[in-house]
Design a protein around this motif. Structure first.
Motif, PDB file in Angstrom:
ATOM      1  N   GLU A   1      37.024   1.606  35.358  1.00 47.13           N
ATOM      2  CA  GLU A   1      35.885   2.422  35.796  1.00 47.13           C
ATOM      3  C   GLU A   1      35.433   3.371  34.698  1.00 47.13           C
ATOM      4  N   ASN A   2      36.374   4.017  34.049  1.00 45.35           N
ATOM      5  CA  ASN A   2      36.048   4.881  32.912  1.00 45.35           C
ATOM      6  C   ASN A   2      37.262   4.955  32.004  1.00 45.35           C
ATOM      7  N   MET A   3      37.021   5.376  30.800  1.00 44.77           N
ATOM      8  CA  MET A   3      38.100   5.343  29.812  1.00 44.77           C
ATOM      9  C   MET A   3      37.834   6.356  28.709  1.00 44.77           C
ATOM     10  N   LYS A   4      38.880   7.085  28.330  1.00 52.26           N
ATOM     11  CA  LYS A   4      38.796   8.009  27.200  1.00 52.26           C
ATOM     12  C   LYS A   4      39.621   7.441  26.060  1.00 52.26           C
ATOM     13  N   THR A   5      39.005   7.336  24.906  1.00 50.18           N
ATOM     14  CA  THR A   5      39.676   6.738  23.769  1.00 50.18           C
ATOM     15  C   THR A   5      39.157   7.397  22.491  1.00 50.18           C
ATOM     16  N   THR A   6      39.285   6.729  21.359  1.00 47.88           N
ATOM     17  CA  THR A   6      38.813   7.276  20.083  1.00 47.88           C
ATOM     18  C   THR A   6      37.995   6.231  19.347  1.00 47.88           C
ATOM     19  N   ASN A   7      37.176   6.692  18.423  1.00 49.07           N
ATOM     20  CA  ASN A   7      36.316   5.810  17.644  1.00 49.07           C
ATOM     21  C   ASN A   7      36.682   5.927  16.177  1.00 49.07           C
ATOM     22  N   ILE A   8      37.279   4.877  15.626  1.00 47.99           N
ATOM     23  CA  ILE A   8      37.698   4.954  14.222  1.00 47.99           C
ATOM     24  C   ILE A   8      36.505   4.958  13.276  1.00 47.99           C
ATOM     25  N   LEU A   9      35.328   4.551  13.765  1.00 48.01           N
ATOM     26  CA  LEU A   9      34.135   4.606  12.915  1.00 48.01           C
ATOM     27  C   LEU A   9      33.651   6.040  12.727  1.00 48.01           C
ATOM     28  N   GLU A  10      34.154   6.942  13.571  1.00 42.05           N
ATOM     29  CA  GLU A  10      33.778   8.362  13.493  1.00 42.05           C
ATOM     30  C   GLU A  10      35.011   9.217  13.285  1.00 42.05           C
ATOM     31  N   ASP A  11      35.923   8.762  12.400  1.00 41.63           N
ATOM     32  CA  ASP A  11      37.130   9.513  12.058  1.00 41.63           C
ATOM     33  C   ASP A  11      37.948   9.848  13.306  1.00 41.63           C
ATOM     34  N   ASN A  12      38.111   8.852  14.180  1.00 34.90           N
ATOM     35  CA  ASN A  12      38.879   8.979  15.417  1.00 34.90           C
ATOM     36  C   ASN A  12      38.352  10.069  16.347  1.00 34.90           C
ATOM     37  N   LYS A  13      37.058  10.234  16.346  1.00 33.49           N
ATOM     38  CA  LYS A  13      36.413  11.181  17.266  1.00 33.49           C
ATOM     39  C   LYS A  13      36.606  10.699  18.701  1.00 33.49           C
ATOM     40  N   ASP A  14      36.745  11.649  19.655  1.00 34.77           N
ATOM     41  CA  ASP A  14      36.904  11.302  21.066  1.00 34.77           C
ATOM     42  C   ASP A  14      35.736  10.463  21.542  1.00 34.77           C
ATOM     43  N   LEU A  15      36.048   9.450  22.351  1.00 33.32           N
ATOM     44  CA  LEU A  15      35.030   8.524  22.836  1.00 33.32           C
ATOM     45  C   LEU A  15      35.243   8.286  24.324  1.00 33.32           C
ATOM     46  N   SER A  16      34.206   8.504  25.112  1.00 30.68           N
ATOM     47  CA  SER A  16      34.269   8.263  26.555  1.00 30.68           C
ATOM     48  C   SER A  16      33.439   7.025  26.895  1.00 30.68           C
ATOM     49  N   LEU A  17      34.058   6.091  27.610  1.00 34.17           N
ATOM     50  CA  LEU A  17      33.386   4.858  28.015  1.00 34.17           C
ATOM     51  C   LEU A  17      33.359   4.786  29.536  1.00 34.17           C
ATOM     52  N   ARG A  18      32.229   4.305  30.073  1.00 34.22           N
ATOM     53  CA  ARG A  18      32.079   4.170  31.522  1.00 34.22           C
ATOM     54  C   ARG A  18      31.753   2.716  31.875  1.00 34.22           C
ATOM     55  N   GLN A  19      32.202   2.297  33.021  1.00 35.08           N
ATOM     56  CA  GLN A  19      31.976   0.924  33.440  1.00 35.08           C
ATOM     57  C   GLN A  19      30.489   0.626  33.628  1.00 35.08           C
ATOM     58  N   SER A  20      29.730   1.661  33.914  1.00 35.71           N
ATOM     59  CA  SER A  20      28.291   1.476  34.124  1.00 35.71           C
ATOM     60  C   SER A  20      27.508   1.378  32.817  1.00 35.71           C
ATOM     61  N   ASP A  21      28.170   1.676  31.676  1.00 32.52           N
ATOM     62  CA  ASP A  21      27.487   1.607  30.387  1.00 32.52           C
ATOM     63  C   ASP A  21      27.152   0.159  30.020  1.00 32.52           C
ATOM     64  N   GLU A  22      26.140  -0.007  29.191  1.00 31.24           N
ATOM     65  CA  GLU A  22      25.796  -1.321  28.642  1.00 31.24           C
ATOM     66  C   GLU A  22      26.349  -1.418  27.221  1.00 31.24           C
ATOM     67  N   PHE A  23      27.085  -2.488  26.951  1.00 36.92           N
ATOM     68  CA  PHE A  23      27.689  -2.678  25.629  1.00 36.92           C
ATOM     69  C   PHE A  23      27.263  -4.029  25.062  1.00 36.92           C
ATOM     70  N   SER A  24      27.023  -4.044  23.758  1.00 36.81           N
ATOM     71  CA  SER A  24      26.690  -5.303  23.086  1.00 36.81           C
ATOM     72  C   SER A  24      27.448  -5.374  21.764  1.00 36.81           C
ATOM     73  N   CYS A  25      27.996  -6.559  21.475  1.00 36.52           N
ATOM     74  CA  CYS A  25      28.734  -6.769  20.223  1.00 36.52           C
ATOM     75  C   CYS A  25      27.750  -7.191  19.141  1.00 36.52           C
ATOM     76  N   THR A  26      27.698  -6.436  18.061  1.00 35.62           N
ATOM     77  CA  THR A  26      26.749  -6.717  16.988  1.00 35.62           C
ATOM     78  C   THR A  26      27.378  -7.391  15.771  1.00 35.62           C
ATOM     79  N   ASP A  27      28.696  -7.256  15.624  1.00 36.12           N
ATOM     80  CA  ASP A  27      29.323  -7.795  14.408  1.00 36.12           C
ATOM     81  C   ASP A  27      30.827  -7.810  14.575  1.00 36.12           C
TER      82      ASP A  27
END
Length: 251
Positions: A178-204
């Motif tokens: 449903e939701n998830m808190k994690t980190t983004n290594i593309l932003e120096d491990n900045k906190d990242l919040s993901l929600r199940q309602s978000d739209e995600f697309s793989c670009t590469d």
């Protein structure tokens, strides 16, 4: 006498013919082997993969991380490359401490074809995977990996990399939680919040140097509905220390 001799020969022939009909059965249960398919990463090779089905596959050694924690003459020597015999010289060898090694710089980002593959078990129970590799100049490299060290091996099977591109790049992903808190290594491990309602697309898909790890690792590059990029690890938590993993998303 001739008749007796003929009868004796016929008797021997019959006896020989009868012995040829004896059947033997092996009661040992042999493991069912499966052919290698491109969905399997090098780090996930298992004993039930038929050895010969890996022959002909091409593999590439990942680059060293320029920001790795240790940088000296020794840390770039590939210690698990061993010689078949005392007279055999390792691939593009150098001498350190009286021993011959293959410098990792000689093989990083370089593609080799698997021309032979074997599994060897020691009396201690340790299993070693032995790959005989050939480069574009037809020079051979012997690469030996302890089976329990596969997770940290800096090798990509090219067919697996292409399979991941076909499966994920250009596709829509959805979060399985449903939701998830994690980190983004593309932003120096900045906190990242993901929600199940978000739209995600793989670009590469790209190999990324994370922190001070010795080698890069393959990640999916994913965008959310707000066009923000983050990286998704293409493996298990034992391989990827931080950030979201592909097993947490569905197509």
């Amino acid at each position: 006498m001739k008749l007796k001799h003929l009868s004796l020969c016929m008797g021997l022939a019959v006896a020989g013919s009868a012995s040829a009909q004896i059947k033997y059965r092996d009661t040992e249960k042999k493991p069912a082997l499966v052919p290698y398919d491109s969905s399997i990463a090098f780090q996930h090779l298992t004993p039930d993969i038929a050895q010969l089905t890996l022959v002909g596959q091409e593999i590439t050694f990942l680059k060293l991380n320029p920001k790795r924690g240790v940088k000296n003459k020794e840390d770039s020597l590939l210690e698990n490359i061993k010689v078949k015999a005392a007279i055999e010289v390792p691939y593009k060898s150098v001498i350190r401490g009286g021993h011959l090694y293959t410098p990792y710089k000689a093989i990083e980002n370089k593609t080799f074809k698997i021309v032979d593959y074997d599994r060897k078990s020691a009396e201690s129970g340790e299993v070693t995977l032995v790959f005989t590799l050939r480069d574009e100049d037809r020079k051979l490299l012997l690469y030996q990996v302890p089976a329990d060290n596969l997770a940290g091996t800096p090798v990509i099977i090219n067919a697996n990399y292409e399979w991941m591109k076909r499966k994920y790049v250009g596709k829509q992903l959805h979060l399985l939680k449903e939701n998830m808190k994690t980190t983004n290594i593309l932003e120096d491990n900045k906190d990242l919040s993901l929600r199940q309602s978000d739209e995600f697309s793989c670009t590469d898909i790209a190999v990324i140097f994370s922190g001070k790890q010795k080698f890069g690792q393959p990640f999916l590059i994913v965008k959310n509905g707000e066009n923000e990029e983050f990286a998704v690890g293409l493996g298990k938590r034992s391989e990827y220390v931080t950030g979201p993993l592909i097993e947490e998303f569905g197509l």
